[in-house]
Design a protein around this motif. Structure first.
Motif, short mmCIF file in Angstrom:
data_model
loop_
_atom_site.label_atom_id
_atom_site.label_comp_id
_atom_site.label_asym_id
_atom_site.label_seq_id
_atom_site.Cartn_x
_atom_site.Cartn_y
_atom_site.Cartn_z
N GLN A 152 0.83 -1.20 0.00
CA GLN A 152 0.00 0.00 0.00
C GLN A 152 0.87 1.25 0.00
O GLN A 152 0.53 2.26 -0.65
N TYR A 154 3.84 1.63 -1.37
CA TYR A 154 4.30 1.84 -2.75
C TYR A 154 3.19 2.45 -3.60
O TYR A 154 3.42 3.38 -4.38
N THR A 155 1.98 1.93 -3.42
CA THR A 155 0.84 2.46 -4.19
C THR A 155 0.61 3.92 -3.86
O THR A 155 0.40 4.75 -4.76
N ASP A 156 0.64 4.26 -2.59
CA ASP A 156 0.40 5.65 -2.17
C ASP A 156 1.50 6.59 -2.67
O ASP A 156 1.25 7.80 -2.86
N GLY A 158 2.82 6.33 -5.56
CA GLY A 158 2.69 6.46 -7.01
C GLY A 158 3.27 5.33 -7.82
O GLY A 158 3.27 5.37 -9.05
N PHE A 159 3.81 4.30 -7.15
CA PHE A 159 4.33 3.14 -7.86
C PHE A 159 3.17 2.27 -8.33
O PHE A 159 2.12 2.21 -7.68
N ARG A 160 3.37 1.55 -9.43
CA ARG A 160 2.36 0.62 -9.94
C ARG A 160 2.94 -0.78 -10.00
O ARG A 160 4.03 -0.98 -10.55
N LEU A 161 2.22 -1.72 -9.40
CA LEU A 161 2.67 -3.11 -9.39
C LEU A 161 2.67 -3.67 -10.81
O LEU A 161 1.68 -3.56 -11.54
N ARG A 162 3.77 -4.27 -11.20
CA ARG A 162 3.87 -4.88 -12.53
C ARG A 162 3.71 -6.40 -12.46
O ARG A 162 2.80 -6.96 -13.02
N PHE A 192 7.81 -3.05 -9.57
CA PHE A 192 6.91 -1.89 -9.65
C PHE A 192 7.38 -0.96 -10.76
O PHE A 192 8.59 -0.84 -11.01
N PRO A 195 7.05 5.95 -10.39
CA PRO A 195 6.30 7.15 -10.76
C PRO A 195 7.11 7.97 -11.76
O PRO A 195 8.35 7.88 -11.78
N GLU A 204 11.70 0.57 -13.79
CA GLU A 204 11.15 -0.32 -12.78
C GLU A 204 12.00 -0.34 -11.51
O GLU A 204 13.21 -0.12 -11.55
#
Length: 255
Positions: A152, A154-156, A158-162, A192, A195, A204
């Motif tokens: 969470q 990482y998501t907050d 701005g990273f996106r799970l790949r 990830f 951003p 990545e």
């Protein structure tokens, strides 16, 4: 998903075996409960051993490059059950448990599938000097609250799970500077997308979790870890700590 496979080595009217995983949704460190049911065929046989294996999809073992390939799994942990006599036409049921290691790779995080994460139970029977490996019963390994908190964070940020990949071996052999406390002979790398403002020449960021009963290490991009204690879970504080640690190794281009 249960499997039914006839032991062809014994010919017509061979015994059939079915394995059911009672709790196919588990967490690292959890206990997996399995029921193995054997139905006798046309003759009495001795089942010498029942072995339950927890296997994962390992990138190193899949040469065809297909991300969902599931041809040569890596065994993480096994549990052996006692053998038994299987009379013709009769049914014998045995139960087994497998304690999952804390470092077991994840298939689900934040309630959703992790692309590339594959874990299953394989049943192996030794009977009359031959081994039948059966089929897979896939299971879901869901992230612990502390692991979810890092995902969470990482998501907050701005990273996106790949995707996720399992590698075989020990991290210190690959990158001694990571200062890893790994104990299992495999690790899961979670990739990830950076951003836009963080790229600095890279697209990545790979992160490895080394999880224990009371804490976990998050290794971002092959660097030494930042450690989080499960009992001290604080989403805002952990997000700030992760951002500080990652920014210490990657200079953002802006922001």
């Amino acid at each position: 998903m249960a499997f039914r496979k006839f032991l062809s080595a014994l010919g017509v009217n061979a015994p059939s075996v079915e394995t059911v995983v009672e709790n196919p949704k588990v967490h690292p460190g959890g206990l997996l409960r399995c029921v193995v049911t054997a139905v006798g065929g046309g003759a009495d046989v001795d089942i010498e051993r029942v072995r339950l294996k927890v296997v994962v999809r390992a990138e190193d073992l899949e040469a065809n490059g297909v991300k969902t390939a599931w041809e040569h799994p890596y065994t993480v942990v096994t549990a052996d059950l006692d053998g038994f006599r299987l009379p013709a036409g009769e049914t014998v049921t045995v139960r087994g448990e497998i304690e999952l290691p804390w470092e077991i790779p994840l298939t689900h995080g934040m309630g959703a599938p992790v692309p590339g994460g594959r874990v299953a139970v394989r049943t192996e029977l030794a009977i009359e000097n031959s081994v039948d490996q059966g089929d897979f019963d896939e299971i879901e390994v869901h992230a612990l609250p502390a692991q979810d908190a890092i995902l969470q964070a990482y998501t907050d940020l701005g990273f996106r799970l790949r995707e996720a990949e399992v590698k075989i071996g020990f991290l210190p052999e690959q990158a001694p500077h990571m200062q890893s406390r790994q104990t299992e002979k495999c690790w899961q790398e979670i990739d990830f997308f950076f951003p836009e403002s963080w790229k600095w020449g890279r697209e990545e960021l790979e992160t490895v979790f080394i999880t224990r009963e009371d804490s976990l290490d998050a290794h971002p991009g092959g660097f030494p870890p930042v450690t989080f204690v499960h009992a001290e879970l604080d989403q805002e504080a952990w997000t700030e700590a992760l951002e500080k640690h990652v920014r210490g190794h990657w200079l953002p281009t802006s922001g």
